[in-house]
Design a protein around this motif. Structure first.
Motif, PDB file in Angstrom:
ATOM      1  N   VAL A  32       0.866  -1.180   0.000  1.00  9.58           N
ATOM      2  CA  VAL A  32       0.000   0.000   0.000  1.00  9.58           C
ATOM      3  C   VAL A  32       0.902   1.228   0.000  1.00  9.58           C
ATOM      4  O   VAL A  32       1.811   1.342   0.833  1.00  9.58           O
ATOM      5  N   PHE A  33       0.648   2.124  -0.944  1.00 13.00           N
ATOM      6  CA  PHE A  33       1.400   3.378  -1.043  1.00 13.00           C
ATOM      7  C   PHE A  33       0.484   4.528  -0.678  1.00 13.00           C
ATOM      8  O   PHE A  33      -0.687   4.561  -1.078  1.00 13.00           O
ATOM      9  N   LEU A  34       0.981   5.473   0.098  1.00 11.05           N
ATOM     10  CA  LEU A  34       0.191   6.657   0.432  1.00 11.05           C
ATOM     11  C   LEU A  34       1.105   7.860   0.572  1.00 11.05           C
ATOM     12  O   LEU A  34       2.317   7.737   0.745  1.00 11.05           O
ATOM     13  N   ARG A  35       0.507   9.060   0.468  1.00 16.15           N
ATOM     14  CA  ARG A  35       1.246  10.311   0.555  1.00 16.15           C
ATOM     15  C   ARG A  35       0.643  11.191   1.643  1.00 16.15           C
ATOM     16  O   ARG A  35      -0.509  10.993   2.060  1.00 16.15           O
ATOM     17  N   LEU A  83      -1.870  -5.996  13.759  1.00 19.93           N
ATOM     18  CA  LEU A  83      -2.971  -6.363  14.653  1.00 19.93           C
ATOM     19  C   LEU A  83      -4.276  -6.595  13.893  1.00 19.93           C
ATOM     20  O   LEU A  83      -5.020  -7.522  14.183  1.00 19.93           O
ATOM     21  N   ASP A  84      -4.543  -5.735  12.898  1.00 23.57           N
ATOM     22  CA  ASP A  84      -5.831  -5.779  12.206  1.00 23.57           C
ATOM     23  C   ASP A  84      -5.880  -6.770  11.055  1.00 23.57           C
ATOM     24  O   ASP A  84      -6.937  -7.346  10.772  1.00 23.57           O
ATOM     25  N   ALA A 131      -5.939  -4.877   0.559  1.00 19.23           N
ATOM     26  CA  ALA A 131      -7.281  -4.480   0.992  1.00 19.23           C
ATOM     27  C   ALA A 131      -7.238  -3.369   2.031  1.00 19.23           C
ATOM     28  O   ALA A 131      -8.190  -2.588   2.154  1.00 19.23           O
ATOM     29  N   GLN A 132      -6.121  -3.266   2.780  1.00 19.05           N
ATOM     30  CA  GLN A 132      -6.015  -2.223   3.798  1.00 19.05           C
ATOM     31  C   GLN A 132      -5.839  -0.837   3.188  1.00 19.05           C
ATOM     32  O   GLN A 132      -5.969   0.169   3.884  1.00 19.05           O
ATOM     33  N   GLY A 133      -5.548  -0.769   1.890  1.00 16.36           N
ATOM     34  CA  GLY A 133      -5.350   0.521   1.255  1.00 16.36           C
ATOM     35  C   GLY A 133      -6.611   1.179   0.743  1.00 16.36           C
ATOM     36  O   GLY A 133      -6.578   2.346   0.322  1.00 16.36           O
ATOM     37  N   GLU A 134      -7.723   0.467   0.757  1.00 16.01           N
ATOM     38  CA  GLU A 134      -8.989   1.090   0.377  1.00 16.01           C
ATOM     39  C   GLU A 134      -9.333   2.180   1.392  1.00 16.01           C
ATOM     40  O   GLU A 134      -9.259   1.952   2.605  1.00 16.01           O
ATOM     41  N   PRO A 135      -9.673   3.393   0.935  1.00 17.18           N
ATOM     42  CA  PRO A 135      -9.908   4.511   1.858  1.00 17.18           C
ATOM     43  C   PRO A 135     -10.850   4.197   3.007  1.00 17.18           C
ATOM     44  O   PRO A 135     -10.634   4.673   4.130  1.00 17.18           O
ATOM     45  N   PRO A 183      -9.916   4.558   9.036  1.00 15.25           N
ATOM     46  CA  PRO A 183      -9.980   4.129  10.443  1.00 15.25           C
ATOM     47  C   PRO A 183      -8.668   3.528  10.941  1.00 15.25           C
ATOM     48  O   PRO A 183      -8.352   3.641  12.129  1.00 15.25           O
ATOM     49  N   ALA A 184      -7.893   2.912  10.044  1.00 10.61           N
ATOM     50  CA  ALA A 184      -6.609   2.350  10.469  1.00 10.61           C
ATOM     51  C   ALA A 184      -5.646   3.465  10.871  1.00 10.61           C
ATOM     52  O   ALA A 184      -4.916   3.345  11.864  1.00 10.61           O
TER      53      ALA A 184
END
Length: 576
Positions: A384-387, A452-453, A492-496, A501-502
């Protein structure tokens, strides 16, 4: 093998005994270019079916017998062939716990004879001149160095190992580094070295630290089609026109050129885009940053289905759900990296110094002569990539409290690098900026949250940071090639709708540590004070997951301090 100690051999004759079946070639042109090699090789695994495997050499040679307490070289105990036991007592021999090394990378036996005879006068005797037999025993009174006693049958007083780890201990004995390189074998001559070695525990991490360099396979190099041209890229780069490139390839391959000329020209153009300009061409650090910058661009842009071939190793897509869920978090631009390949190459190694705080002059080569390849491994997985939101980040970076905290870490890191450097004026600037430390700490708390999640062990995830004046992003991806690194749940953790919440949960978790208030109020922590509010109870990760060996961290930059909660980049998140 439980009572034996070895050092991994260098690569001097690896071409002869590494078979292509067990040590296949790995290609990653972008990384190979900056490391100035043609390709990489996967080190052979040693199992019951392997023909050879990784070779090792016995080191240290000094051993002691727990029965007769004699301290000799291994062969002087006359052990039976293939066994490491005392020829007289038949007890398992114990390798020396102590070795010596210098910053240049030389490694040698601890000078026990000089240590026990030091009362005879500095520089007045040479090893073995007295004709006595060394003995080593433990008094059993404590586990300290004071309880480890060395003696000689010539009659000199018995001495303990206390004080042997002092920085000037061997200098006081009049000893200099002999320039020995036992990993290259006895036939390789010692190098000239004027440094004073230091005593180390044989198993200490300071004895050997790898210098690893890595790259993601990104388009247009990520479909593997250009691998067949790997031996010819340097020659092709020297050619100016399409006609010259075509003539060269026809000379090599005839009419069966494996890659269309148009694609070859596109690859050459893409490679030249990463070339730094001017004086930066000579700097490895600038070339490596240019490699990261191109990865950042590709991660931001992604690639849709029209750009993919069947063998594509990089698939990066925008999320399906609306990014509105991330509003107010300070995070933007998430990308789902559904498929990636990373190549990690072992460039060299260092001793006594962290590779991140060492200059290139410290790096010890893996072989006596330069090879056209390096050992490497490849990891395939997802991420997952984010800025970070640029407007909010720019305003936050100007806060006086933020600048002050980052400057404290930067100064400590600088002092640490100068401490290890032979020439402090040549030390590279510390990367500890507010932006870098924020991204680094955020990556750590996200990895802890996802462990954890999402069911991943923290050691199965890894960070990759993109932080400079023009970049503010991070990639969290699977770091292992076993089942823990391919569960399929990280993307799946990268979906907004899940990422928002993460982030909130991770930030709230980082706002409190079981070591508080000591942790959040600390003036310095970590090696040489290179952390602030960071400990193993809050943001530190397994070493394999962190790019910077768990330094340059400060969770106060995320959540603020009790005195100034507004300083935290995510202060607004904590208020809702």
């Amino acid at each position: 093998m439980d009572h034996e100690s070895f050092v991994v051999s260098g690569l001097n004759k690896a071409d002869e005994h590494w078979s292509t079946d067990e040590a296949p070639r790995i290609y990653e042109r972008r990384l190979a270019r900056i490391l100035k090699v043609e390709h990489f090789r996967l080190p052979p695994a040693s199992d019951e079916y392997s023909k050879d495997g990784i070779r090792v050499r016995r080191f240290p040679l000094m051993h002691s017998c727990p029965e007769c307490n004699e301290l000799r070289r291994h062969r002087e105990f006359n052990p039976p062939s293939g066994r490491s036991i005392c020829g007289t007592c038949e007890a398992d021999l114990v390798p020396s716990r102590f070795v010596i090394a210098c910053e240049v990378g030389h490694l040698d036996e601890f000078p026990y004879w000089h240590w026990v005879h030091r009362a005879a006068g500095r520089g007045t005797t040479t090893a073995g001149q007295c004709g006595g037999t060394l003995r080593l025993r433990t008094s059993g009174r404590s586990s300290s160095l004071r309880s480890i006693l060395v003696s000689c049958s010539c009659g000199v007083p018995e001495v303990s190992m206390e004080g042997s780890f002092r920085k000037s201990a061997l200098k006081d004995l009049g000893l200099r580094c002999r320039g020995t390189r036992p990993w290259l074998g006895t036939s390789v001559p010692a190098e000239s070295c004027s440094r004073t070695p230091r005593t180390l525990q044989r198993g200490s991490s300071a004895v050997w630290q790898p210098v690893l360099k890595s790259a993601l396979s990104i388009p247009p190099w990520s479909d593997g089609r250009a691998d067949l041209l790997a031996p010819y890229w340097d020659r092709l780069r020297e050619l100016d026109s399409r006609a010259e490139v075509e003539d060269r390839l026809k000379f090599v391959f005839g009419d069966d050129i494996p890659v269309p000329i148009d694609e070859v020209m596109a690859l050459l153009a893409a490679e030249r885009e990463e070339d730094p300009a001017g004086d930066e061409v000579r700097s490895f650090d600038h070339r490596y940053r240019a490699l990261r910058s191109k990865e950042y661009e590709r991660l931001r842009a992604g690639n849709d289905e029209r750009e993919r071939s069947r063998n594509e190793q990089f698939i990066c897509e925008t999320p399906l759900t609306s990014p509105a869920a991330l509003d107010g978090t300070g995070v933007t631009g998430p990308m789902l990296v559904k498929k990636l390949r990373e190549v990690r190459a072992l460039k060299a190694f260092t001793r006594l110094a962290d590779p991140n705080s060492a200059t290139e002059s410290y790096e010890s080569a893996l072989s006596e002569t330069r090879l056209n390849w390096l050992p490497a491994m490849e990891v395939r997985g997802e991420g997952v990539f984010l800025r970070l939101a640029e407007d909010r980040l720019t305003a936050w970076e100007k806060l006086t409290a933020v600048i002050d905290r980052a400057e404290r870490v930067r100064g400590a890191h600088r002092r640490l690098m100068e401490q290890w450097a032979s020439d402090p004026t040549q030390v590279q600037p510390s990367p500890a900026t507010p932006r870098m430390m924020l991204l680094h700490t955020l990556a750590h708390v996200l990895i802890n949250e996802w462990s954890l999640d999402a069911g991943y062990p923290a050691a199965a995830l890894r960070e990759r940071l993109y932080a400079d004046e023009e970049m503010a992003g991070l990639l969290v991806y699977t770091a292992t090639s076993d089942s823990a690194g391919s569960l399929g749940g990280l993307v799946a953790q990268g979906e907004p709708e899940k990422l928002a919440p993460a982030i909130r949960s991770a930030v709230r978790r980082a706002s409190w540590c079981s070591a508080d208030p000591l942790c959040i109020e600390t003036e310095a922590s970590g090696t040489g004070g290179t952390n602030l509010a960071a400990c193993h109870a809050c943001v530190m990760l397994p070493e394999t997951s962190c790019e910077h060996n768990n330094i340059l961290l400060d969770r106060a930059l995320l959540v603020g301090t009790p005195e100034d909660p507004s300083m935290g980049f995510f202060a607004e998140v904590l208020q809702h």
